[in-house]
Design an enzyme around this catalytic site. Structure first.
Site, short mmCIF file in Angstrom:
data_model
loop_
_atom_site.label_atom_id
_atom_site.label_comp_id
_atom_site.label_asym_id
_atom_site.label_seq_id
_atom_site.Cartn_x
_atom_site.Cartn_y
_atom_site.Cartn_z
N HIS A 199 0.83 -1.21 0.00
CA HIS A 199 0.00 0.00 0.00
C HIS A 199 0.87 1.26 0.00
O HIS A 199 1.98 1.27 0.54
CB HIS A 199 -0.89 -0.02 1.25
CG HIS A 199 -1.90 1.07 1.28
ND1 HIS A 199 -1.75 2.19 2.07
CD2 HIS A 199 -3.07 1.23 0.62
CE1 HIS A 199 -2.80 2.98 1.90
NE2 HIS A 199 -3.61 2.42 1.03
N SER A 258 -7.63 -14.76 -3.40
CA SER A 258 -8.05 -13.36 -3.45
C SER A 258 -9.52 -13.20 -3.82
O SER A 258 -10.12 -14.03 -4.50
CB SER A 258 -7.19 -12.64 -4.49
OG SER A 258 -7.67 -11.34 -4.70
C1 LIG Z 1 -3.11 -3.48 2.39
C2 LIG Z 1 -3.52 -2.12 2.88
N1 LIG Z 1 -2.78 -1.52 3.82
C3 LIG Z 1 -3.08 -0.30 4.29
C4 LIG Z 1 -4.16 0.39 3.82
C5 LIG Z 1 -4.44 1.77 4.34
O1 LIG Z 1 -5.62 1.85 5.02
P1 LIG Z 1 -6.39 3.23 5.27
O2 LIG Z 1 -6.87 3.69 3.95
O3 LIG Z 1 -7.46 2.81 6.23
O4 LIG Z 1 -5.41 4.18 5.89
C6 LIG Z 1 -4.99 -0.20 2.84
C7 LIG Z 1 -6.15 0.52 2.30
O5 LIG Z 1 -6.68 0.27 1.28
C8 LIG Z 1 -4.65 -1.49 2.35
O6 LIG Z 1 -5.38 -2.09 1.41
#
Ligand SMILES: Cc1ncc(COP(=O)(O)O)c(C=O)c1O
Length: 381
Positions: free
Chosen positions: A134, A335
């Site tokens: 992310h 998935s």
């Molecule tokens: C794998 C992953 N990590 C972290 C996040 C970040 O989350 P947030 O948007 O709640 O900050 C997301 C959001 O889509 C995600 O899919």
């Protein structure tokens, strides 16, 4: 679409309930509800209804500080937060007493907390994460001034273990803080936590901290067919799972768990109006613990497993239907995300599908049904 000009706040307030404003908000809610009817492209669950908790919209609770201690403010939902944390700690295979956690305001804050704790354990660490991690990961590396190494992914979208071994080998004198993605935002790919542990041990780096970013895929890993390794028992030192993804919530939230000994290293005694502080935020959302507690009490582990089963069955159905429609669907193992040849812009917009790297993304969350998929496929032809 409402404009900021329409919503401008006047110098002189209406001083009471303004029928026009209530009507405007009602219309806004209606338009959101309508748009949500065709929401198939984002990893949020829309199947929830917390209106029974409306009373809490007239109460201020604040979970500032450690979830285990009440602050001097004293009006909080920390017992509910602890119940939610305990549920996830158990799901993540945490040994009771050895794992602590709290509710953060979303997956980004949860990743920040985990990386902070990991960096405190290994101040000279290099941060490794899959190239499909992310976008919060490079942001956090920058905030914490950690060198960041994106690791190439394989055909399954997961972090390549050979690639990780190569990168670790080039920095074998530095500790490794590895963020494993369990459910990548783009494809739902799951990194191999035990494999990461093994490769890091073989590389002989001076220390390894593994955070499992299971914001999206925690429940899918725990209840998938077959379940996938993702949490403490598999070698993670910290784990995060979001509340607004598989569970569903009107506001974002994320449970973040870490080894109690590591959490202790960031604790500031008596810092938050009389409570120790071992969180990132100051004032903390006390509504989300109530929402998640309420949802989880209804679902239990079984209900969550059924939800995951539903998502995977509808994903199977989508792959079949999109194949029949000649759209070349693809999906990585375990998935609930299906990539396929993008349709026209109108269809993309109607179904809120993201176009990334020339693929449309269908994300099968609990509110998505086979009927939605059939209607989408009808639009494709
Ligand atoms: C794998 C992953 N990590 C972290 C996040 C970040 O989350 P947030 O948007 O709640 O900050 C997301 C959001 O889509 C995600 O899919």
């Amino acid at each position: 679409m409402l404009t900021p000009a329409e919503l401008r706040i006047p110098d002189h307030g209406t001083g009471g309930t303004e029928d026009g404003d209530v009507e405007l908000l009602r219309r806004f809610a209606e338009s959101v509800r309508k748009r949500q009817e065709t929401m198939l492209g984002f990893p949020v669950n829309l199947d929830f209804d917390y209106r029974v908790l409306a009373d809490f919209l007239s109460l201020h609770l604040n979970n500032a500080g450690s979830p285990g201690q009440s602050s001097e403010y004293g009006i909080d939902s920390k017992p509910f937060e602890q119940a939610v944390v305990a549920f996830f700690a158990d799901l993540a295979g945490g040994v009771p007493g050895e794992v602590s956690g709290h509710l953060a305001h979303g997956g980004t804050e949860a990743n920040l907390f985990a990386a902070y704790v990991g960096r405190e354990r290994y101040p000279d660490a290099v941060l490794y994460a899959s190239a499909e991690a992310h976008y919060s990961v490079p942001k956090i590396a920058r905030m914490l001034r950690l060198p960041h190494v994106p690791v190439d992914t394989g055909a399954d979208g997961a972090m390549g273990l050979d690639a990780l071994a190569r990168e670790l080998g080039q920095r074998s004198d530095r500790a490794a803080l590895v963020i494993a993605t369990i459910g990548s935002t783009g494809r739902g790919a799951m990194d191999d936590v035990p494999g990461i542990r093994r490769v890091a041990a073989e590389a002989g780096v001076p220390g390894v901290f593994v955070h499992s970013d299971a914001a999206f895929g925690g429940a899918l890993a725990a209840f998938g067919r077959p379940p996938r390794p993702w949490a403490f028992a598999d070698g993670a030192d910290s784990v995060s799972v979001s509340g607004h993804k598989i569970i569903g919530s009107p506001v974002p939230s994320s449970v973040v768990l870490a080894r109690t000994a590591d959490v202790g290293t960031v604790r500031q005694p008596d810092a938050a109006v009389g409570s120790d502080d071992d969180t990132v935020a100051g004032s903390r959302d006390a509504l989300s613990p109530l929402l998640l507690w309420y949802a989880l009490r209804r679902l239990g582990r079984d209900g969550l497993a059924r939800r995951v089963g539903h998502c995977l069955e509808v994903t199977d159905h989508a792959v079949r239907r999109l194949t029949a429609a000649g759209r070349h669907p693809s999906r990585v193992p375990g998935s609930n995300v299906v990539l396929f040849d993008p349709p026209t812009d109108d269809v993309m917009r109607k179904w809120h599908l993201l176009n990334q790297h020339d693929h449309a993304h269908l994300v099968v969350m609990p509110h998505v049904t086979a009927e939605h998929v059939d209607r989408l496929c009808a639009d494709l032809s």
